[in-house]
Design an enzyme around this catalytic site. Sequence first.
Site, short mmCIF file in Angstrom:
data_model
loop_
_atom_site.label_atom_id
_atom_site.label_comp_id
_atom_site.label_asym_id
_atom_site.label_seq_id
_atom_site.Cartn_x
_atom_site.Cartn_y
_atom_site.Cartn_z
N GLU A 121 52.01 -81.82 50.49
CA GLU A 121 52.65 -80.74 50.28
C GLU A 121 52.75 -79.71 51.59
OE1 GLU A 121 51.24 -78.33 46.87
OE2 GLU A 121 50.74 -80.30 45.54
N1 CAA Z 1 60.47 -69.46 49.33
C1 CAA Z 1 61.85 -69.03 49.00
N2 CAA Z 1 62.85 -69.65 49.92
C2 CAA Z 1 62.33 -70.33 50.95
C3 CAA Z 1 60.93 -70.49 51.21
C4 CAA Z 1 60.04 -70.15 50.16
N3 CAA Z 1 58.52 -70.12 50.61
N4 CAA Z 1 60.83 -71.27 52.42
C5 CAA Z 1 62.07 -71.55 52.93
N5 CAA Z 1 63.37 -70.82 52.02
C6 CAA Z 1 64.58 -70.77 51.73
C7 CAA Z 1 65.13 -70.22 53.36
O1 CAA Z 1 65.07 -68.85 53.04
C8 CAA Z 1 66.40 -70.91 53.38
O2 CAA Z 1 67.42 -70.22 52.36
P1 CAA Z 1 68.69 -69.31 52.87
O3 CAA Z 1 69.35 -70.27 53.65
O4 CAA Z 1 69.36 -68.88 51.77
O5 CAA Z 1 68.19 -68.33 53.91
C9 CAA Z 1 66.32 -72.19 52.77
O6 CAA Z 1 64.99 -72.03 52.14
C10 CAA Z 1 66.03 -73.01 53.87
O7 CAA Z 1 64.88 -72.70 54.72
P2 CAA Z 1 64.64 -73.10 56.20
O8 CAA Z 1 66.02 -72.65 56.98
O9 CAA Z 1 63.31 -72.30 56.61
O10 CAA Z 1 64.76 -74.55 56.07
P3 CAA Z 1 63.96 -75.64 57.33
O11 CAA Z 1 64.96 -76.88 57.24
O12 CAA Z 1 63.58 -75.02 58.50
O13 CAA Z 1 62.52 -76.08 56.42
C11 CAA Z 1 60.52 -76.09 55.90
C12 CAA Z 1 61.96 -75.16 56.16
C13 CAA Z 1 59.39 -75.07 55.65
C14 CAA Z 1 59.89 -76.83 56.89
C15 CAA Z 1 60.37 -77.03 54.70
O14 CAA Z 1 61.57 -78.03 54.96
C16 CAA Z 1 59.29 -77.76 54.30
O15 CAA Z 1 58.41 -76.81 53.64
N6 CAA Z 1 58.68 -78.88 54.65
C17 CAA Z 1 57.89 -79.58 54.10
C18 CAA Z 1 57.95 -80.19 52.84
C19 CAA Z 1 56.97 -80.53 51.97
O16 CAA Z 1 55.97 -79.58 51.66
N7 CAA Z 1 56.53 -81.51 50.99
C20 CAA Z 1 55.71 -81.74 50.52
C21 CAA Z 1 56.25 -82.82 49.28
S1 CAA Z 1 55.56 -82.48 47.80
C22 CAA Z 1 54.01 -83.17 47.60
O17 CAA Z 1 53.29 -83.57 48.49
C23 CAA Z 1 53.61 -83.28 46.22
C24 CAA Z 1 52.26 -84.19 45.90
O18 CAA Z 1 52.86 -85.10 45.34
C25 CAA Z 1 50.99 -83.87 46.35
#
Ligand code: CAA
Length: 380
Positions: A363
Amino acid sequence: MDFSLSEEHLMIQQAARDFANNVLLPGVIERDEKQQFPTEEVKQMGELGFLGMMVDPKYGGGGMDTLSYVIAMEELSKVDASASVVMSVNNSLVCWGLEHFGTEAQKEKYLTKLATGEVIGAFCLSEPEAGSDATSQKTTAIEKDDHYVLNGTKNWITNGSSADFYLVIAQTYPEKKHKGINAFIVEKGWEGFEIGPKEQKMGIRGSDTHSLIFNDVKVPKENRIGEDGFGFKFAMKTLSGGRIGIASQALGIAAGAYELARKYSKERKSFGTEICNHQAIAFKLADMHTQIEAARHLVYKAAWDKDNGNNYDVSGAMAKLYASQVAMDTAIEAVQIHGGNGYVKEYHVERLMRDAKITQIYEGTSEIQKIVISRGLLQD
Ligand code: CAA
């Protein structure tokens, strides 16, 4: 400001503690050893309402607040983090996502079964080449007539084979990058949907983690969640709450390891006295307890933010970042306090140490949490 728990929260804590000690504890070592999913235990978790705690009662949930959920998560995680990750994914990723962004028909059809624990769900975002870099989705969902055609592979999916319903993130319009991503509800058994082999894991070995393969899977249009192109935001918004769940899991692992180490230090003797009387051990316990209390405050604060309509992207990420570090540090020290016995399965702490590591990875890794926190701090 009131730091005491309400009567209701104390009752939930006691119920979760009793369930963990009476039902989860007896088979936890064997399940870990055999990588055996806690099927019967998860069924009971559903019957007790642990799988849809925050869902509106009209969809079969408990209608409770996030604080209730994290309190219960902590108690289950003290004993069995494999069972608690099932609870976390089902509550805060699958049920929450569907309840907040699903259509009424989707809620009727899917959420009601998930919230009662009749079935469990999985959240499918990660791919072989899209873990932290979640926008780089290679799984495609191409529109055709009244459905989408899904192709691709998902990796490290919790509840991979035990789930019945899967929330799958896929790219519909690659040229639009993350704005072209959609989220879908996919059912187990649909033609072309194959469950890959189970991963052999270091920790949380009772949970079933699989890759999933989609070969021309037909997904009805009514199974898309939200507007066209909402999938990435859906994943991010859902994960923000999921991180509070994993933070509470980490808190529970830390607290479980600490409680075992404290007890052991009052029983085990060396140099003519119980080892807790040696300052080397007593100071370790002091550090562990202080850090756990700090982690608990961060977790509760994030839950409180969520319950009070505040933004919880940053507080949830801080809670996960810190609690997962505390879980790792505390579990290592608990093994150290147990000495040779700490290396032996029947004392539980070696399992908690192995289980702790994943909380710094899934996550969103700790490094991803720092991206979320720093971006949150720097935006005006
Ligand atoms: N809420 C709403 N929108 C959001 C957001 C949030 N919390 N975070 C980002 N966004 C939106 C941004 O506003 C942007 O939208 P716009 O273009 O309209 O402005 C869009 O999403 C893209 O955001 P970023 O430009 O910030 O994207 P990024 O490529 O820089 O990535 C990141 C951001 C936070 C690094 C994201 O890629 C991330 O969270 N990565 C990790 C993924 C993750 O947690 N994976 C876990 C897998 S699930 C799992 O593990 C479950 C399980 O089985 C236990």
